[in-house]
Each structure stands twice: as structure tokens, then as C-alpha cells.
Scaffold this motif. Sequence first.
Motif, mmCIF file in Angstrom:
data_model
loop_
_atom_site.group_PDB
_atom_site.id
_atom_site.type_symbol
_atom_site.label_atom_id
_atom_site.label_comp_id
_atom_site.label_asym_id
_atom_site.label_seq_id
_atom_site.Cartn_x
_atom_site.Cartn_y
_atom_site.Cartn_z
ATOM 1 N N VAL A 1 16.496 5.622 52.021
ATOM 2 C CA VAL A 1 15.970 5.357 50.682
ATOM 3 C C VAL A 1 15.997 6.665 49.892
ATOM 4 C CG1 VAL A 1 14.072 4.380 49.348
ATOM 5 C CG2 VAL A 1 14.400 3.671 51.726
ATOM 6 N N SER A 2 16.817 6.715 48.849
ATOM 7 C CA SER A 2 16.964 7.954 48.064
ATOM 8 C C SER A 2 17.236 9.128 49.011
ATOM 9 C CB SER A 2 15.709 8.199 47.221
ATOM 10 O OG SER A 2 15.517 7.152 46.298
ATOM 11 N N CYS A 3 18.236 8.943 49.836
ATOM 12 C CA CYS A 3 18.597 9.933 50.853
ATOM 13 C C CYS A 3 19.800 10.736 50.362
ATOM 14 C CB CYS A 3 18.924 9.226 52.160
ATOM 15 S SG CYS A 3 19.484 10.324 53.466
ATOM 16 N N SER A 4 19.663 12.052 50.307
ATOM 17 C CA SER A 4 20.737 12.904 49.795
ATOM 18 C C SER A 4 21.608 13.499 50.901
ATOM 19 C CB SER A 4 20.149 14.039 48.949
ATOM 20 O OG SER A 4 19.249 14.823 49.703
ATOM 21 N N GLU A 5 21.180 13.431 52.142
ATOM 22 C CA GLU A 5 21.964 13.950 53.254
ATOM 23 C C GLU A 5 22.966 12.909 53.734
ATOM 24 O OE1 GLU A 5 20.531 16.979 56.429
ATOM 25 O OE2 GLU A 5 18.853 15.647 56.045
ATOM 26 N N LEU A 6 24.126 13.377 54.178
ATOM 27 C CA LEU A 6 25.121 12.500 54.762
ATOM 28 C C LEU A 6 24.690 12.126 56.181
ATOM 29 C CD1 LEU A 6 27.916 11.129 54.652
ATOM 30 C CD2 LEU A 6 28.876 13.280 55.530
ATOM 31 N N ILE A 7 24.586 10.827 56.422
ATOM 32 C CA ILE A 7 24.201 10.354 57.748
ATOM 33 C C ILE A 7 25.476 9.935 58.472
ATOM 34 C CG2 ILE A 7 22.771 8.724 59.040
ATOM 35 C CD1 ILE A 7 21.248 10.818 57.347
ATOM 36 N N LYS A 8 25.889 10.753 59.403
ATOM 37 C CA LYS A 8 27.161 10.573 60.080
ATOM 38 C C LYS A 8 27.066 9.507 61.168
ATOM 39 C CE LYS A 8 28.425 15.435 59.332
ATOM 40 N NZ LYS A 8 28.807 16.711 59.984
ATOM 41 N N ALA A 9 28.246 9.147 61.711
ATOM 42 C CA ALA A 9 28.306 8.113 62.744
ATOM 43 C C ALA A 9 27.451 8.481 63.944
ATOM 44 C CB ALA A 9 29.759 7.884 63.160
ATOM 45 N N ILE B 1 19.234 -5.355 36.662
ATOM 46 C CA ILE B 1 19.920 -4.543 37.655
ATOM 47 C C ILE B 1 19.891 -5.287 38.977
ATOM 48 C CG2 ILE B 1 19.442 -2.337 36.536
ATOM 49 C CD1 ILE B 1 17.132 -1.942 38.496
ATOM 50 N N THR B 2 20.757 -4.902 39.888
ATOM 51 C CA THR B 2 20.816 -5.531 41.205
ATOM 52 C C THR B 2 20.508 -4.497 42.271
ATOM 53 O OG1 THR B 2 22.466 -7.143 40.487
ATOM 54 C CG2 THR B 2 22.297 -6.751 42.849
ATOM 55 N N LEU B 3 19.706 -4.892 43.245
ATOM 56 C CA LEU B 3 19.435 -4.039 44.397
ATOM 57 C C LEU B 3 20.148 -4.616 45.604
ATOM 58 C CD1 LEU B 3 17.895 -1.633 45.651
ATOM 59 C CD2 LEU B 3 16.031 -3.242 46.150
ATOM 60 N N SER B 4 20.926 -3.776 46.280
ATOM 61 C CA SER B 4 21.658 -4.199 47.475
ATOM 62 C C SER B 4 21.113 -3.476 48.707
ATOM 63 C CB SER B 4 23.154 -3.864 47.342
ATOM 64 O OG SER B 4 23.739 -4.536 46.246
ATOM 65 N N LEU B 5 20.967 -4.224 49.789
ATOM 66 C CA LEU B 5 20.668 -3.644 51.094
ATOM 67 C C LEU B 5 21.929 -3.791 51.920
ATOM 68 C CD1 LEU B 5 18.463 -2.459 53.020
ATOM 69 C CD2 LEU B 5 18.115 -4.809 53.819
ATOM 70 N N LEU B 6 22.494 -2.671 52.342
ATOM 71 C CA LEU B 6 23.788 -2.697 53.018
ATOM 72 C C LEU B 6 23.821 -1.768 54.208
ATOM 73 C CD1 LEU B 6 26.361 -0.411 51.272
ATOM 74 C CD2 LEU B 6 24.067 -0.678 50.325
ATOM 75 N N GLU B 7 24.813 -1.977 55.053
ATOM 76 C CA GLU B 7 24.991 -1.127 56.220
ATOM 77 C C GLU B 7 25.624 0.199 55.803
ATOM 78 O OE1 GLU B 7 27.359 -3.428 58.902
ATOM 79 O OE2 GLU B 7 25.690 -4.734 59.483
ATOM 80 N N ALA B 8 25.129 1.283 56.359
ATOM 81 C CA ALA B 8 25.689 2.606 56.073
ATOM 82 C C ALA B 8 27.018 2.776 56.792
ATOM 83 C CB ALA B 8 24.717 3.684 56.517
ATOM 84 N N GLU B 9 27.987 3.346 56.086
ATOM 85 C CA GLU B 9 29.305 3.645 56.646
ATOM 86 C C GLU B 9 29.723 5.035 56.192
ATOM 87 O OE1 GLU B 9 30.820 1.931 58.789
ATOM 88 O OE2 GLU B 9 29.961 -0.082 58.645
ATOM 89 N N ASP B 10 30.837 5.533 56.759
ATOM 90 C CA ASP B 10 31.320 6.855 56.373
ATOM 91 C C ASP B 10 31.717 6.882 54.894
ATOM 92 O OD1 ASP B 10 30.883 7.986 58.852
ATOM 93 O OD2 ASP B 10 32.904 7.538 59.580
ATOM 94 N N ARG B 11 32.372 5.823 54.417
ATOM 95 C CA ARG B 11 32.716 5.743 52.993
ATOM 96 C C ARG B 11 31.480 5.297 52.222
ATOM 97 N NH1 ARG B 11 36.427 2.293 50.736
ATOM 98 N NH2 ARG B 11 36.183 0.816 52.450
#
Length: 217
Positions: free
Chosen positions: A49-57, A94-104
Motif C-alpha cells: 500500500v503506497s509502497c515505493s520500494e521494488l518488491i522482487k521475486a 476513480i477505480t481501485l484495483s487489487l492485483l498480484e505484484a509482478e516484475d513489470r
Amino acid sequence: MNITVMCSSPEHPVNAYLEQWADDKRVRHEVDLVRKRSELPGGDILFLVSCSELIKAEHRAMYKHTLVLHASDLPKGRGWSPHIWEIVGGANAITLSLLEAEDRVDSGKIWLKRSIPIEKTDLWYDVNHKLFQTEIDLMNEAVESFGQIKPQPQDANITPTYYERRTPTHSELDPHKSIAEQFDLMRMCDPERYPAWFEHRGQKYKMSLEKVDHEEN
């Protein structure tokens, strides 16, 4: 369940909502609220949530599911602060989406979506409340329906669009334009984080906007 919520900035206004949510959920679950990926303990769900760090695999592998809350109707509006750009552009919802995190960035499968109506008189704090409360609602649904939701790929027939990162320069007003012309920008300028400002006669000025009840006039 073991749940982690990661929000990078302790100053972000969403934190009050996340802290209350974590306290409520600790009755039945183990919940950690962290600021850095180095603090991730692993578990069942990681909410970003409002995360600025890249969360890698390698970090996502510590969880069964890593889920991102993103305020756009994906695949449109990938990138930074999409709801701000859309409201400044005149959007009524506006639309809020909950999605799976991916590299892209913002490319993962969609778990849930919600449309949020925005009034033409809503200011930044009104929008924040609507958005943050809907984030909490989607987090609740993800936890309560864990294992039952079937994520869907983003529509491949829609060309993704992207927003750039918001900076203080994007809150600049033109002193030669009317308030009405710039109202959608003014009303989305958080006076603490992204204050509206303009330059006139060689001096820079900062402005803030708040609602006043009619009886106060």
C-alpha cells in the motif's frame, strides 16, 4: 493467517487506516505493518500500500500472495498517483484495483476492482477518505475470501497507459488563469505533501484550500 502490510512512508495519510485495520485483524490473524522490504517476515499475504520500494521475486516468494492496491482501472493508468491525474483531468469517478505484484509494474492479475464516485466539490482529504476506506474494504475481502477469489489477467485488448511520478512542480498554478480553470488541480493539492503554489512579481507563494460551511460566512 500471517499477514504483512507494507507502506513505505510513516507520514503517509493512509497509515491511520492501516494501523486501525491491523489492530482489528489481530483478533484472528498475525499482522505486521512494515516500512522496508528488509523487514518482511514472510507469511500468507503481503499487501503493498503506497509502497515505493521494488518488491522482487525473491521477496514475493516469501508469501503465498503479494497484492498491490492501485487506484486506476488497469491496464489503464499504470504508474504513479493515477487517481490524482484522473481527478485533475476532470474524472467523476476513480477505480481501485487489487492485483498480484509482478516484475513489470502494475501488470499482474486482477483480484478485485471497485469504482469510487468523486463529487465535484471533494477536496484532497475527501478523496483520501473514500480511497483509503475502499482499500480497507478490498483488503478485508481478500482476507475473508482467501482461496476463493479467481484472479483474472488484465484485458489484453486494452493498450496500457502510464502516469509519471508526481512532483511539487505538478502543483504549480498559473496566476493569470482563473480559480475555476484550475480548481481540479487546486482541490487535489495536499497542503502538507504537495501544496499548490505559484510565482507572481518575482515571489513564490503557497496556497491551501478547505471547505467552509455556509453558516460560517
